[in-house]
Each structure stands twice: as structure tokens, then as C-alpha cells.
Design a protein around this motif. Structure first.
Motif, mmCIF file in Angstrom:
data_model
loop_
_atom_site.group_PDB
_atom_site.id
_atom_site.type_symbol
_atom_site.label_atom_id
_atom_site.label_comp_id
_atom_site.label_asym_id
_atom_site.label_seq_id
_atom_site.Cartn_x
_atom_site.Cartn_y
_atom_site.Cartn_z
ATOM 1 N N ASP A 2 -6.487 5.894 -5.726
ATOM 2 C CA ASP A 2 -7.151 4.775 -6.404
ATOM 3 C C ASP A 2 -7.770 3.847 -5.343
ATOM 4 O O ASP A 2 -7.139 2.915 -4.854
ATOM 5 C CB ASP A 2 -6.139 4.022 -7.258
ATOM 6 N N ARG A 5 -7.948 0.068 -6.339
ATOM 7 C CA ARG A 5 -6.656 -0.616 -6.228
ATOM 8 C C ARG A 5 -6.346 -0.932 -4.761
ATOM 9 O O ARG A 5 -5.920 -2.038 -4.433
ATOM 10 C CB ARG A 5 -5.564 0.274 -6.826
ATOM 11 N N SER A 187 2.993 1.706 -1.994
ATOM 12 C CA SER A 187 2.033 2.232 -2.970
ATOM 13 C C SER A 187 1.884 3.751 -2.956
ATOM 14 O O SER A 187 1.426 4.335 -3.944
ATOM 15 C CB SER A 187 0.648 1.620 -2.697
ATOM 16 N N GLU A 189 -0.320 5.286 -1.440
ATOM 17 C CA GLU A 189 -1.762 5.575 -1.411
ATOM 18 C C GLU A 189 -2.165 5.901 0.035
ATOM 19 O O GLU A 189 -2.870 5.142 0.697
ATOM 20 C CB GLU A 189 -2.555 4.371 -1.938
#
Length: 229
Positions: A2, A5, A187, A189
Motif C-alpha cells: 500500500d 498508506r 506495518s 510494508e
């Protein structure tokens, strides 16, 4: 993955880390210039002891990884000092600056030595024939020209030092990579976060490269102008 985000959540953290990266690099390169000049003059000195000290310093620093140097400064040196001063502590910021400074200093010493050797010998001979002592000849005639010759390489060393700060995340310095690792830990990520880290580095290094190229072209133009070409 993402990206939106990560952009909204991680950017403030990454910018904070980038600010520290730039700050540590600027302080370290300033100290490194001083160390480099001292070591350069020691290595070119007529005193065999000073030459040996400078030679060993440059050999050791250039011959060992900066990560190992950081571990020695942050973990090893305090352990030795604590034998005599048990309350001694060294924070990651100070250890990072020390590591980056002594590392840059070794490379800058060779850069400055190359700059000094690039100054025509006739300049030194002319100054000595006018009665200037060896020390004053070096400080007033040779060194200013050598520093001018060294500016492009000095900017390149600053670029290297900026990138080398990422190594200091291993000792807990809260620079941009350390901040990214903290965010990724929460996260997960990985891809998007490190892509943004790479982009931040790329933007900063690109700006520094433009400055380096501008300085180099300006110096070449001034040399051509002086020679009348």
C-alpha cells in the motif's frame, strides 16, 4: 503493498531520519576535513614518526569495513574506558559521528595529498626563493591551491559519507534507514517503505551530484580563463 498508506504514515518518520542523516554527515565531514588535513601533512612530513602514525591510521581505516569500526567505537571503546570509569556511556549519535569522521578523514587525507601533489613545483620553489619558510610556503601558497583542486573530490566524499550513514543504523542511530526499519516492524510494508527510502536517498544524492558537477565545471572554466584559452 500500500504505497498510499506508506506515503502518509512513513514520510514524517523518514524525513526526520533524513534530517539526522544530513546533520550527522555535515558534522562528520567537517571533522573529517580537519583530520584529513592533519593526517595528510603528517604523511608528507619529514618526521618518520609522524609519517608512520599517519600511514598506519590511513591503512587501518581504509582496510577495514566501516561497520566493524562502528562496532569498535560504540561497543568496544566504552567497554575499555569503563575499566577505569564505570559510569562512562557513549550514545549512538556521538559514536556515529566519531565513526563517520575517522572514516572520512582517512580518505580525505589521500584526497588532500593528491591536491598538494597537483600544485606545480614551481610555485613552491618561487615561494622559497622569496624567503618564505617551508611551513609558511605550505600554508600560504600550496595548501590554498591544493584545497581548490580537492573540492570536487571532497564533495564526492560527502556523498559517500551520506550513504555510509545507513551503516550506522546497526548501532541504533536514528537515521533514515533506522526509521524505516522501525516503521516496517509495525506495518510489514517492506517493499513500499524501502522504495521510498531509496527515492529519498536518490533525490538527496542527485542534488549533491549537480552541485559537484557545477563546482567542477566552474573550476575548469576559471583555469581556462587564467591560462587565456
Amino acid at each position: 503493498m500500500d504505497f498510499g498508506r506508506v506515503l502518509s504514515e512513513a514520510t514524517p518518520m523518514l524525513l526526520e531520519g533524513l534530517k539526522l542523516t544530513i546533520g550527522v554527515s555535515l558534522i562528520a565531514i567537517a571533522i573529517g576535513i580537519l583530520i584529513g588535513l592533519i593526517m595528510c601533512l603528517m604523511k608528507m612530513s619529514g618526521n618518520i614518526i609522524l609519517r608512520a602514525i599517519a600511514g598506519v591510521y590511513i591503512w587501518v581505516i581504509r582496510g577495514t569495513p566501516m561497520l566493524v569500526q562502528a562496532f569498535i567505537v560504540f561497543f568496544g571503546v566504552p567497554q575499555v574506558i569503563q575499566l577505569f570509569a564505570p559510569s562512562f556511556r557513549l550514545d549512538a549519535f556521538t559514536a556515529g559521528i566519531i565513526t563517520l569522521s575517522i572514516n572520512a578523514g582517512a580518505y580525505l587525507a589521500e584526497i588532500f595529498r593528491g591536491g598538494i601533489l597537483a600544485v606545480p613545483k614551481g610555485q613552491t620553489e618561487a615561494a622559497r626563493s622569496l624567503g618564505l619558510p617551508k611551513g609558511k610556503t605550505m600554508m600560504k601558497v600550496v595548501l590554498p591551491q591544493a584545497l581548490k583542486f580537492s573540492i570536487p573530490a571532497l564533495v564526492n566524499q560527502f556523498i559517500i559519507s551520506v550513504k555510509d550513514t545507513s551503516i550506522l543504523s546497526a548501532i541504533g542511530l536514528a537515521e533514515i534507514v533506522n526509521k524505516a526499519k522501525t516503521y516496517v516492524g509495525k506495518s510489514y510494508e517492506f517493499f513500499a517503505t524501502y522504495i521510498f527510502v531509496a527515492l529519498f536517498y536518490l533525490a538527496l544524492i542527485s542534488i549533491l551530484m549537480v552541485i559537484s558537477n557545477y563546482i567542477e565545471k566552474k573550476l575548469k572554466y576559471e583555469e581556462k580563463k587564467k591560462s587565456g584559452k
